[in-house]
Design a protein around this motif. Structure first.
Motif, PDB file in Angstrom:
ATOM      1  N   GLY A  98      35.948  83.702  42.718  1.00 51.03           N
ATOM      2  CA  GLY A  98      36.400  84.622  41.679  1.00 51.03           C
ATOM      3  C   GLY A  98      36.445  83.989  40.308  1.00 51.03           C
ATOM      4  N   THR A  99      36.312  82.673  40.228  1.00 53.34           N
ATOM      5  CA  THR A  99      36.354  81.966  38.950  1.00 53.34           C
ATOM      6  C   THR A  99      35.228  82.387  38.009  1.00 53.34           C
ATOM      7  N   LEU A 100      34.178  82.954  38.552  1.00 53.25           N
ATOM      8  CA  LEU A 100      33.026  83.349  37.733  1.00 53.25           C
ATOM      9  C   LEU A 100      33.106  84.801  37.272  1.00 53.25           C
ATOM     10  N   THR A 101      34.208  85.489  37.519  1.00 53.33           N
ATOM     11  CA  THR A 101      34.311  86.923  37.248  1.00 53.33           C
ATOM     12  C   THR A 101      33.974  87.272  35.801  1.00 53.33           C
ATOM     13  N   HIS A 102      34.661  86.646  34.838  1.00 50.41           N
ATOM     14  CA  HIS A 102      34.447  87.002  33.431  1.00 50.41           C
ATOM     15  C   HIS A 102      33.049  86.615  32.955  1.00 50.41           C
ATOM     16  N   ILE A 103      32.533  85.501  33.441  1.00 46.34           N
ATOM     17  CA  ILE A 103      31.187  85.086  33.058  1.00 46.34           C
ATOM     18  C   ILE A 103      30.159  86.077  33.604  1.00 46.34           C
ATOM     19  N   TYR A 104      30.352  86.521  34.825  1.00 47.95           N
ATOM     20  CA  TYR A 104      29.437  87.478  35.459  1.00 47.95           C
ATOM     21  C   TYR A 104      29.365  88.770  34.656  1.00 47.95           C
ATOM     22  N   TYR A 105      30.515  89.282  34.238  1.00 46.17           N
ATOM     23  CA  TYR A 105      30.546  90.584  33.564  1.00 46.17           C
ATOM     24  C   TYR A 105      30.285  90.507  32.066  1.00 46.17           C
ATOM     25  N   LYS A 106      30.715  89.430  31.406  1.00 48.00           N
ATOM     26  CA  LYS A 106      30.688  89.412  29.940  1.00 48.00           C
ATOM     27  C   LYS A 106      29.577  88.553  29.341  1.00 48.00           C
ATOM     28  N   ILE A 107      29.101  87.542  30.050  1.00 45.77           N
ATOM     29  CA  ILE A 107      28.031  86.680  29.535  1.00 45.77           C
ATOM     30  C   ILE A 107      26.755  86.858  30.339  1.00 45.77           C
ATOM     31  N   GLY A 108      26.868  86.835  31.635  1.00 44.45           N
ATOM     32  CA  GLY A 108      25.710  87.008  32.501  1.00 44.45           C
ATOM     33  C   GLY A 108      25.272  85.702  33.134  1.00 44.45           C
ATOM     34  N   ILE A 109      24.701  85.811  34.317  1.00 49.51           N
ATOM     35  CA  ILE A 109      24.274  84.645  35.089  1.00 49.51           C
ATOM     36  C   ILE A 109      22.800  84.783  35.436  1.00 49.51           C
ATOM     37  N   LYS A 110      22.045  83.727  35.153  1.00 57.30           N
ATOM     38  CA  LYS A 110      20.608  83.715  35.460  1.00 57.30           C
ATOM     39  C   LYS A 110      20.334  83.361  36.911  1.00 57.30           C
ATOM     40  N   GLN A 111      21.096  82.381  37.419  1.00 59.56           N
ATOM     41  CA  GLN A 111      20.796  81.858  38.742  1.00 59.56           C
ATOM     42  C   GLN A 111      22.033  81.170  39.302  1.00 59.56           C
ATOM     43  N   ILE A 112      22.163  81.172  40.623  1.00 59.28           N
ATOM     44  CA  ILE A 112      23.259  80.494  41.296  1.00 59.28           C
ATOM     45  C   ILE A 112      22.701  79.714  42.480  1.00 59.28           C
ATOM     46  N   ARG A 113      23.198  78.491  42.654  1.00 58.11           N
ATOM     47  CA  ARG A 113      22.783  77.639  43.765  1.00 58.11           C
ATOM     48  C   ARG A 113      24.010  77.094  44.474  1.00 58.11           C
ATOM     49  N   GLU A 114      23.939  77.036  45.796  1.00 57.96           N
ATOM     50  CA  GLU A 114      25.009  76.445  46.585  1.00 57.96           C
ATOM     51  C   GLU A 114      24.833  74.938  46.632  1.00 57.96           C
ATOM     52  N   ILE A 115      25.915  74.202  46.416  1.00 58.32           N
ATOM     53  CA  ILE A 115      25.840  72.744  46.402  1.00 58.32           C
ATOM     54  C   ILE A 115      25.577  72.227  47.817  1.00 58.32           C
ATOM     55  N   ASP A 116      24.521  71.461  47.955  1.00 61.69           N
ATOM     56  CA  ASP A 116      24.211  70.792  49.222  1.00 61.69           C
ATOM     57  C   ASP A 116      25.087  69.543  49.298  1.00 61.69           C
ATOM     58  N   GLU A 117      26.155  69.610  50.085  1.00 62.56           N
ATOM     59  CA  GLU A 117      27.120  68.518  50.138  1.00 62.56           C
ATOM     60  C   GLU A 117      26.590  67.294  50.872  1.00 62.56           C
ATOM     61  N   ASN A 118      25.489  67.435  51.560  1.00 63.60           N
ATOM     62  CA  ASN A 118      24.877  66.265  52.194  1.00 63.60           C
ATOM     63  C   ASN A 118      24.210  65.352  51.166  1.00 63.60           C
ATOM     64  N   VAL A 119      23.910  65.931  50.003  1.00 58.50           N
ATOM     65  CA  VAL A 119      23.230  65.173  48.939  1.00 58.50           C
ATOM     66  C   VAL A 119      24.153  64.972  47.744  1.00 58.50           C
ATOM     67  N   ASN A 120      24.862  66.022  47.367  1.00 60.89           N
ATOM     68  CA  ASN A 120      25.668  66.022  46.149  1.00 60.89           C
ATOM     69  C   ASN A 120      27.154  65.926  46.483  1.00 60.89           C
ATOM     70  N   ARG A 121      27.534  64.767  46.954  1.00 60.82           N
ATOM     71  CA  ARG A 121      28.930  64.484  47.283  1.00 60.82           C
ATOM     72  C   ARG A 121      29.184  63.001  47.061  1.00 60.82           C
ATOM     73  N   LEU A 122      30.352  62.677  46.530  1.00 61.37           N
ATOM     74  CA  LEU A 122      30.721  61.286  46.284  1.00 61.37           C
ATOM     75  C   LEU A 122      30.564  60.469  47.557  1.00 61.37           C
ATOM     76  N   PRO A 123      29.821  59.379  47.518  1.00 55.55           N
ATOM     77  CA  PRO A 123      29.636  58.555  48.721  1.00 55.55           C
ATOM     78  C   PRO A 123      30.968  58.113  49.324  1.00 55.55           C
ATOM     79  N   GLN A 124      31.022  58.077  50.616  1.00 58.67           N
ATOM     80  CA  GLN A 124      32.178  57.627  51.396  1.00 58.67           C
ATOM     81  C   GLN A 124      33.367  58.592  51.307  1.00 58.67           C
ATOM     82  N   SER A 125      33.132  59.836  50.901  1.00 60.83           N
ATOM     83  CA  SER A 125      34.248  60.783  50.779  1.00 60.83           C
ATOM     84  C   SER A 125      34.207  61.877  51.833  1.00 60.83           C
ATOM     85  N   GLY A 126      33.346  61.737  52.819  1.00 56.51           N
ATOM     86  CA  GLY A 126      33.124  62.804  53.782  1.00 56.51           C
ATOM     87  C   GLY A 126      34.329  63.186  54.612  1.00 56.51           C
ATOM     88  N   ALA A 127      35.296  62.276  54.762  1.00 58.11           N
ATOM     89  CA  ALA A 127      36.469  62.586  55.589  1.00 58.11           C
ATOM     90  C   ALA A 127      37.524  63.382  54.838  1.00 58.11           C
TER      91      ALA A 127
END
Length: 280
Positions: A98-127
């Motif tokens: 829901g954090t994107l609500t105002h941006i979605y309605y008032k500015i607009g969004i071109k594209q959205i991607r889900e973060i791949d946590e297998n690649v984009n996550r601080l090393p050694q933080s998996g636990a």
């Protein structure tokens, strides 16, 4: 290498080291990436306020700025972690809650991607499953800002129409009455900031110094009903008197001169708080 600004906001406050840890992670990605704070005083768990604070400031930053917004009461749940590219060509790294609500309605969004946590996550933080602001969002945001990864490297593309949005109402003019919502507080001073634009208000043909009738309803309960002056600034009224004015975002706002309107009348914010403005 071209560096872009990294702007952080959260509901963490500054009493402990949570924000510092996020900045430390960002600097572990790049020691020269520029890190700024939007605010860390969003009320705890208040996703609506987090959404509005993005809208309030986003347009004043240059293209390619990366915003990390962490108001995440569902941390560790099935809610998605995402990065969006806005129509202003800026990036927002956040939970899709829901954090994107105002941006979605008032500015607009071109594209959205889900973060791949297998690649984009601080090393050694998996636990760890309770501090995604540090382990996923600050890390991914810094990697984008520093040019370590491209937007395409974030993860799979999602459908924009599936973005989680909170209930959202546009202001309306009907029978010489404007209805809108109280989006946020000018927190330090307790003023009520509405979503009613100056342009819409002008259709009532009300001049400075004239009286208006204000009604505020929370769901179905009337909280406030009175008359006040439409003023150019607080100097238009006496200390302690209420005033309707145009705020810094060119929307209508309500205040008490040298007092807190929100505290005086126990008024909150969000889509359940409705305000009605009528010419007397």
């Amino acid at each position: 290498m071209m560096m872009n600004a990294l702007v952080l906001q959260s509901d963490f406050g500054l009493e402990d080291g949570a924000v510092s840890a996020m900045k430390g992670v960002a600097h572990s990605v790049s020691k020269i990436v520029s890190i700024y704070d939007n605010t860390h005083d969003i009320p705890p768990f208040d996703i609506w306020s987090g959404s509005y604070r993005l809208l309030q400031t986003l347009s004043y930053w240059p293209e390619n700025t990366v915003f990390v917004s962490v108001v995440d009461p569902g941390v560790g749940s099935e809610r998605k972690s995402v990065v969006v590219l806005t129509k202003n060509n800026q990036y927002i790294v956040t939970p899709d809650n829901g954090t994107l609500t105002h941006i979605y309605y008032k500015i607009g969004i071109k594209q959205i991607r889900e973060i791949d946590e297998n690649v984009n996550r601080l090393p050694q933080s998996g636990a760890s499953h309770t501090f995604h602001g540090r382990d996923i969002y600050a890390f991914t945001g810094a990697r984008i800002a520093a040019g370590v990864i491209s937007f395409e490297n974030v993860g799979q593309e999602l459908d924009i129409e599936d973005i989680v949005c909170l209930p959202f109402y546009e202001p309306r003019l009907e029978e010489q009455t404007i209805s809108g919502t109280i989006d946020i507080l000018d927190v330090r001073f307790g003023n009520l900031w509405t979503n009613i634009s100056r342009e819409l208000f002008l259709e009532l043909n009300i001049d400075y110094g004239e009286a208006v009738e204000i009604e505020i309803i929370n769901d179905t309960r009337r909280v406030y009903h009175n008359k006040m002056t439409f003023g150019r600034s607080f100097a238009a009224i006496q200390i302690g008197e209420p005033v309707l004015y145009v705020n810094s975002l060119d929307n209508l706002a309500v205040a008490i001169n040298q007092g807190s309107f929100a505290k005086a009348h126990n008024i909150g914010t969000g889509s359940s708080w409705h305000i009605y403005i009528k010419k007397v």
